[in-house]
Design a protein around this motif. Structure first.
Motif: not given
Length: 462
Positions: A122-124, A127-129, A145-148
């Motif tokens: 996902n480009g956002t 929205d990856r998790q 803890y941040g987005d991958p």
């Protein structure tokens, strides 16, 4: 009808689709109950969706739903923490991505639907998790803890051990019920692929799923828990899961579409009880302590059972009074009608006449199946108590509780109990009797016109 907490999904609406079975899982030291499988092939580690229905029976401890474990520096977990929030961590080579929810989930009388989506293409970044509870996306986190990064390959769907109801590195399991557990390998789905809001009640409910509903991918799974002989059987995807201390005795009919009463760990007093085995077993201590059920009623006719384990047990029905004064024994609260097994009489405590006991017939002994019937439609309202299918105290007047909500209750001194509300029990059922609607599994058939304490019956009679 009434529940201890009234604002969560109850599984109490007619759905047009029924989930027939769940599995009861219990942490019991080395005998922890869970499912696992060592995946032989790597699937899509970027994009996948996990969905399960869950009914908690223990709070204040770590309870895990999904685990993928390679080593101490590379693993994934999703579940409830010891402060009852939802935690998710995906760690690769010591780099941690994940979140902890601000909300806590302590309603043990409800079924929750948990959906987690991994979509690192996902480009956002945000929205990856994605996490959803009862159809609503969770966006408020105490710890983040941040987005991958884009294209991140996580642990799930790697060729490593995956577990349901267990965390490998912490040797921690899950206490409660699971139903309709699904992993779709390779697709980022929405909660509406698994459930919908009921148009009349607004309650989130399951929708029908078939083996062609999704492209399951390399490591997809669908555990329905409907095959008692093979509880880890996979209804779709590739191969089943191994069972760890799980067998046909752990199959339950307490499900998101028919939610049964259980003992509620939020309502134990004055000395806490140890509640286990799908919140149907209660272990006592050398002091009087009590517990109430998760479902209460104001009208209708209701029935449940308990296997007697000793004499110092007072068990029956009680209103949802406020927290009792410090040191007050559970059975001394007003609006209680219960069988006192030690003295073999019905203990009645009401707001007008104090104690007003009535004798029960026969002799109590460990191992007997006690039945509890409540008639809130008659005038006067009455309770009847049974031993091994025969009435020992009939039509006990309980009009002192008129207009109030009555819950199953139990007070005990250094005793253990196995209870059967119909959805699950640990004691052996030889007759498999049901109520007249076909709900519940009991040793003795409920009296004519009396019903199990479950959401389908409550919707009709409660």
């Amino acid at each position: 009808m009434a529940f201890l907490e009234r604002n969560a999904n109850r599984g109490s609406v007619s759905t047009g689709y029924d989930i027939d079975n769940s599995v009861k899982l219990q942490t019991a030291g080395v005998n922890s109950e869970f499912f696992n499988k060592s995946y032989s092939s790597t699937g899509n580690r970027e994009t996948w969706t996990f969905s399960t229905w869950v009914k908690r029976t223990e709070i204040g401890s770590n309870n895990y739903l999904l685990d993928a474990y390679k080593n101490s520096n590379t693993w994934f977990i999703l579940g409830f923490s010891d402060v009852d929030d939802i935690v998710l961590y995906d760690i690769i080579a010591g780099t941690d991505y994940g979140k902890r929810t601000t909300a806590v989930y302590r309603d043990t009388s409800a079924w929750y639907h948990i959906v987690f989506v991994s979509d690192t293409t996902n480009g956002t970044a945000g929205d990856r998790q994605r996490l959803y509870v009862n159809g609503v996306r969770v966006t408020d986190f105490d710890s983040d803890y941040g987005d991958p990064p884009s294209g991140y390959d996580g642990s799930v769907n790697d060729a490593i051990v995956h577990s349901i109801g267990y965390r490998t590195d912490g040797n921690s399991s899950f206490n409660g019920y699971l139903a309709e557990t699904i992993l779709v390998d390779g697709t980022a789905l929405d909660p509406t692929d698994f459930g919908e809001f009921d148009s009349a009640t607004g309650i989130w409910k399951p929708i029908e799923i078939t083996d062609t509903s999704f492209t399951w991918g390399t490591n997809g799974l669908w555990l329905k828990y409907d095959n008692a002989a093979s509880m880890g059987a996979n209804s779709a995807g590739t191969g089943g899961f191994s069972v760890q201390n799980v067998n046909q005795n752990d199959q339950a009919t307490d499900t998101p579409t028919n939610n049964f009463c259980t003992w509620n760990p939020l309502w134990t007093f004055p000395i806490p009880r140890t509640i286990s085995e799908g919140a149907t077993n209660v272990d006592g201590s050398s002091a009087w302590g009590g517990v109430k059920g998760s479902i209460g009623v104001t009208n209708g006719k209701w029935y449940w059972e308990n296997k007697a384990s000793g004499n110092d047990t007072i068990i029956g029905w009680q209103t949802d009074n406020v927290t009792p004064p410090s040191g007050t024994n559970a059975h001394n609260i007003i609006d209680t009608v219960a069988l006192y097994q030690d003295g073999n009489y019905v203990w009645i405590k009401d707001s007008t006449s104090g104690r007003n006991d009535t004798t029960a017939s026969g002799t109590n002994a460990s191992g007997q199946i006690m039945g509890f019937a409540l008639d809130l439609d008659s005038s006067p309202q009455t309770a009847t108590f049974y031993r091994n299918g025969s009435a020992i105290a009939s039509d006990v007047n309980i009009d002192g509780a008129t207009g109030k909500t009555l819950f199953p209750m139990m007070s005990q001194y250094n005793q253990n109990a196995e209870t059967n509300f119909g959805g699950y029990t640990t004691f052996t059922i030889s007759s498999a009797a049901t109520d007249e609607n076909g709900y519940g599994t009991f040793e003795y058939a409920p009296p004519s016109g009396y019903y199990a304490l479950c959401s389908k019956n409550l919707a009709e009679y409660g």
